[in-house]
Design a protein around this motif. Structure first.
Motif, mmCIF file in Angstrom:
data_model
loop_
_atom_site.group_PDB
_atom_site.id
_atom_site.type_symbol
_atom_site.label_atom_id
_atom_site.label_comp_id
_atom_site.label_asym_id
_atom_site.label_seq_id
_atom_site.Cartn_x
_atom_site.Cartn_y
_atom_site.Cartn_z
ATOM 1 N N PRO A 14 0.803 -1.233 0.000
ATOM 2 C CA PRO A 14 0.000 0.000 0.000
ATOM 3 C C PRO A 14 0.834 1.280 0.000
ATOM 4 O O PRO A 14 0.485 2.242 -0.680
ATOM 5 C CB PRO A 14 -0.821 -0.109 1.292
ATOM 6 C CG PRO A 14 -0.928 -1.566 1.539
ATOM 7 C CD PRO A 14 0.356 -2.162 1.049
ATOM 8 N N ASP A 15 1.929 1.326 0.756
ATOM 9 C CA ASP A 15 2.706 2.564 0.862
ATOM 10 C C ASP A 15 3.764 2.734 -0.233
ATOM 11 O O ASP A 15 4.556 3.678 -0.180
ATOM 12 C CB ASP A 15 3.388 2.657 2.246
ATOM 13 C CG ASP A 15 2.373 2.823 3.375
ATOM 14 O OD1 ASP A 15 1.184 3.073 3.078
ATOM 15 O OD2 ASP A 15 2.750 2.685 4.553
ATOM 16 N N LEU A 16 3.786 1.862 -1.236
ATOM 17 C CA LEU A 16 4.713 2.046 -2.369
ATOM 18 C C LEU A 16 4.307 3.330 -3.104
ATOM 19 O O LEU A 16 3.174 3.447 -3.568
ATOM 20 C CB LEU A 16 4.622 0.834 -3.323
ATOM 21 C CG LEU A 16 5.404 0.887 -4.637
ATOM 22 C CD1 LEU A 16 6.913 0.891 -4.389
ATOM 23 C CD2 LEU A 16 5.048 -0.297 -5.539
ATOM 24 N N SER A 17 5.219 4.284 -3.195
ATOM 25 C CA SER A 17 4.848 5.578 -3.787
ATOM 26 C C SER A 17 4.772 5.464 -5.310
ATOM 27 O O SER A 17 5.376 4.586 -5.921
ATOM 28 C CB SER A 17 5.875 6.641 -3.397
ATOM 29 O OG SER A 17 7.099 6.394 -4.084
ATOM 30 N N ALA A 18 4.024 6.379 -5.909
ATOM 31 C CA ALA A 18 3.872 6.392 -7.373
ATOM 32 C C ALA A 18 5.236 6.562 -8.048
ATOM 33 O O ALA A 18 5.518 5.909 -9.057
ATOM 34 C CB ALA A 18 2.917 7.507 -7.781
ATOM 35 N N ASP A 19 6.098 7.408 -7.472
ATOM 36 C CA ASP A 19 7.436 7.625 -8.043
ATOM 37 C C ASP A 19 8.246 6.339 -8.023
ATOM 38 O O ASP A 19 8.903 5.990 -9.001
ATOM 39 C CB ASP A 19 8.200 8.689 -7.226
ATOM 40 C CG ASP A 19 7.773 10.093 -7.620
ATOM 41 O OD1 ASP A 19 6.983 10.210 -8.580
ATOM 42 O OD2 ASP A 19 8.226 11.047 -6.964
ATOM 43 N N ASN A 20 8.221 5.674 -6.875
ATOM 44 C CA ASN A 20 8.984 4.430 -6.761
ATOM 45 C C ASN A 20 8.432 3.347 -7.688
ATOM 46 O O ASN A 20 9.187 2.572 -8.259
ATOM 47 C CB ASN A 20 9.003 3.939 -5.309
ATOM 48 C CG ASN A 20 10.104 4.614 -4.502
ATOM 49 O OD1 ASN A 20 11.053 5.171 -5.070
ATOM 50 N ND2 ASN A 20 9.983 4.572 -3.186
ATOM 51 N N GLN A 21 7.125 3.304 -7.848
ATOM 52 C CA GLN A 21 6.567 2.281 -8.733
ATOM 53 C C GLN A 21 6.952 2.566 -10.185
ATOM 54 O O GLN A 21 7.267 1.654 -10.952
ATOM 55 C CB GLN A 21 5.048 2.168 -8.593
ATOM 56 C CG GLN A 21 4.564 0.875 -9.262
ATOM 57 C CD GLN A 21 3.079 0.629 -9.143
ATOM 58 O OE1 GLN A 21 2.311 1.508 -8.781
ATOM 59 N NE2 GLN A 21 2.670 -0.590 -9.455
ATOM 60 N N ARG A 22 6.955 3.839 -10.573
ATOM 61 C CA ARG A 22 7.384 4.200 -11.930
ATOM 62 C C ARG A 22 8.848 3.814 -12.136
ATOM 63 O O ARG A 22 9.239 3.324 -13.188
ATOM 64 C CB ARG A 22 7.162 5.710 -12.175
ATOM 65 C CG ARG A 22 6.729 6.021 -13.594
ATOM 66 C CD ARG A 22 6.187 7.443 -13.753
ATOM 67 N NE ARG A 22 4.897 7.641 -13.120
ATOM 68 C CZ ARG A 22 4.673 8.496 -12.106
ATOM 69 N NH1 ARG A 22 5.654 9.234 -11.623
ATOM 70 N NH2 ARG A 22 3.461 8.607 -11.583
ATOM 71 N N LYS A 23 9.640 4.006 -11.068
ATOM 72 C CA LYS A 23 11.050 3.621 -11.130
ATOM 73 C C LYS A 23 11.186 2.109 -11.368
ATOM 74 O O LYS A 23 12.009 1.680 -12.176
ATOM 75 C CB LYS A 23 11.757 4.025 -9.822
ATOM 76 C CG LYS A 23 13.235 3.688 -9.796
ATOM 77 C CD LYS A 23 13.920 4.191 -8.517
ATOM 78 C CE LYS A 23 15.254 3.465 -8.338
ATOM 79 N NZ LYS A 23 15.883 3.681 -7.043
ATOM 80 N N VAL A 24 10.365 1.326 -10.676
ATOM 81 C CA VAL A 24 10.421 -0.131 -10.866
ATOM 82 C C VAL A 24 10.176 -0.470 -12.329
ATOM 83 O O VAL A 24 10.921 -1.249 -12.944
ATOM 84 C CB VAL A 24 9.380 -0.861 -9.964
ATOM 85 C CG1 VAL A 24 9.347 -2.353 -10.281
ATOM 86 C CG2 VAL A 24 9.686 -0.635 -8.482
ATOM 87 N N VAL A 25 9.148 0.140 -12.922
ATOM 88 C CA VAL A 25 8.795 -0.139 -14.318
ATOM 89 C C VAL A 25 9.940 0.269 -15.252
ATOM 90 O O VAL A 25 10.363 -0.514 -16.114
ATOM 91 C CB VAL A 25 7.482 0.594 -14.696
ATOM 92 C CG1 VAL A 25 7.218 0.503 -16.197
ATOM 93 C CG2 VAL A 25 6.309 0.022 -13.906
ATOM 94 N N ASN A 26 10.465 1.481 -15.040
ATOM 95 C CA ASN A 26 11.540 1.976 -15.925
ATOM 96 C C ASN A 26 12.797 1.119 -15.822
ATOM 97 O O ASN A 26 13.380 0.752 -16.838
ATOM 98 C CB ASN A 26 11.885 3.437 -15.581
ATOM 99 C CG ASN A 26 10.734 4.367 -15.934
ATOM 100 O OD1 ASN A 26 9.866 4.009 -16.735
ATOM 101 N ND2 ASN A 26 10.717 5.538 -15.325
ATOM 102 N N VAL A 27 13.202 0.809 -14.598
ATOM 103 C CA VAL A 27 14.416 0.014 -14.411
ATOM 104 C C VAL A 27 14.227 -1.388 -15.001
ATOM 105 O O VAL A 27 15.115 -1.918 -15.673
ATOM 106 C CB VAL A 27 14.806 -0.061 -12.911
ATOM 107 C CG1 VAL A 27 15.933 -1.066 -12.697
ATOM 108 C CG2 VAL A 27 15.222 1.312 -12.392
ATOM 109 N N LEU A 28 13.066 -1.952 -14.797
ATOM 110 C CA LEU A 28 12.798 -3.295 -15.333
ATOM 111 C C LEU A 28 12.886 -3.284 -16.864
ATOM 112 O O LEU A 28 13.498 -4.172 -17.472
ATOM 113 C CB LEU A 28 11.417 -3.768 -14.863
ATOM 114 C CG LEU A 28 10.962 -5.147 -15.329
ATOM 115 C CD1 LEU A 28 11.934 -6.240 -14.899
ATOM 116 C CD2 LEU A 28 9.568 -5.457 -14.785
#
Ligand SMILES: *Cc1c(COP(=O)(O)O)cnc(C)c1O
Length: 381
Positions: A362-376
């Motif tokens: 739940p507390d995963l921030s939108a910025d961090n989630q976008r980072k996960v997608v980009n890095v992946l």
């Protein structure tokens, strides 16, 4: 490092625990009965027995289901070891049913075939433990229909599922089609009590057995006492060999507070799973089937087997705390020594060698989630 899973604690949770610390009871006060009642209300199950972990819950569910030495218990190999260990605690043999490559839950066709063979050989299981992998419900109605001609108990390892719904709209944990459903409140799960779990059932007698097993086998119930000792006010009696698997009031207070936040947690998880579903490039990976009703405990992608290690390491090096769920249970040395063969569950093997769990909580921030997608995407291109 962005972790793959994490609890969410706010001021209301902290206050709830502090209040208990300032009260008379740290254990066996008002919080546990209230927590059990609230779990029943949330899931629709008639009875809930809180315990100190899902592992304890699975153990007493097996005991209450009558699992004993010489019995066979079937479960999914794509799970945490506790799903199988509980049967071993009771002296039973474990057999694994292969998974479906889309749902990653026990495959109903494989189950049908295995039941036919076992029935002919007279080697039917005493119980089947179904695991709602990643929070997406097994089809328990179909499973109940499949075992109906045989005398097989159904236990749901619902450690991933609280907050989700099944294919027919029943809350996961309702035990609507099963004998028992077991929840976990470990910090990475849908909600937490630090350590904790619960067993849900709709069978009053089974609930009493669970309660005995969770508390030393001891009961104060007058009707269970020998007639001559009923008038002794101090009297209690141990009726079976039980354990101290009780949840404390301190833990239950956190549970009561978290349960009030659960629907928000699940809504957040679902939105974040949807973000992955919408934004991950499916030409580079296999995404999980998007189940609207899932509790979204985990978001697991599959990549080419030859690239899994490099992708995993690449993500970890860039601060993305990926994980793998699960190493098939029979891969563990304890189970290897018991002689399992990977050839029996080819779908589970194939799935395991490509699986990578992405951060989701739940507390995963939108910025961090976008980072996960980009890095992946970078790592995969
Ligand atoms: C977490 C988990 C368990 C064990 O839960 P605990 O509360 O830590 O004992 C059992 N089964 C599954 C599938 C789990 O994910």
């Amino acid at each position: 490092m962005i972790p793959y899973g994490k609890h969410s604690i706010d001021k209301s949770d902290i206050d709830a625990v502090l209040e208990v610390l300032e009260n008379q009871f740290l254990t066996q006060g008002q919080q546990v009965p209230l927590f059990e009642k609230s779990l029943c209300k949330y899931t629709g199950a008639s009875y809930a027995v809180a315990c100190n972990s899902a592992t304890s819950g699975l153990h007493i569910a097996c005991l209450a289901a009558g699992v004993k030495p010489g019995d066979i218990v079937w479960t999914s190999p794509n799970s945490f070891a506790a799903s199988a260990n509980c049967a071993r605690y009771c002296g039973a043999e474990v057999e694994f049913v292969d998974i479906d490559k889309d749902t990653r839950n026990i495959c109903l066709e494989a189950l049908t075939e295995k039941l036919n063979v076992a029935s002919k050989k007279g080697q039917l299981p005493k119980a089947i433990i179904a695991v709602h992998f990643a929070g997406s419900s097994c089809n328990m109605k179909r499973m109940r229909e499949l075992v109906a001609p045989h005398k097989v108990m159904l236990i749901e390892d619902a450690a991933h599922g609280l907050g989700g719904k099944d294919q027919y709209g029943n809350p996961i944990g309702s035990a609507h089609y099963s004998d028992f459903a077991v929840l976990s409140f470990h910090p990475v799960k849908s909600m937490t009590t630090a350590e904790g779990g619960a067993v849900l059932t709709n069978d009053a007698a089974a609930a009493e057995r669970l309660r005995l097993f969770a508390s030393h086998g001891i009961s104060k119930e007058k009707s269970l006492l020998a007639t001559e000792s009923r008038s002794n006010p101090w009297m209690y009696a141990q009726h079976t060999l039980g354990f101290n698997y009780r949840l404390s009031d301190l833990h239950a207070a956190l549970g009561n507070s978290q349960l009030r936040r659960l629907d928000h947690f699940i809504k957040d998880r679902r939105l974040k799973a949807k973000f992955y579903d919408d934004n991950l490039d499916c030409s580079l990976m296999t995404k999980p089937v998007f189940d609207e009703n899932s509790a979204w405990h985990l978001y697991v992608i599959e990549v080419e087997h030859s690239r899994r290690l490099a992708v995993f390491e690449g993500l970890r090096e860039r601060g993305i705390g990926v994980n793998v769920h699960y190493i098939p249970i029979y891969h563990h040395p304890y189970y290897q020594k018991l002689g399992y063969s990977a050839l029996d569950t080819p779908n589970c093997e194939h799935y395991y060698y490509g699986a990578i769990t992405l951060p989701l909580y739940p507390d995963l921030s939108a910025d961090n989630q976008r980072k996960v997608v980009n890095v992946l995407h970078e790592v995969l291109f």
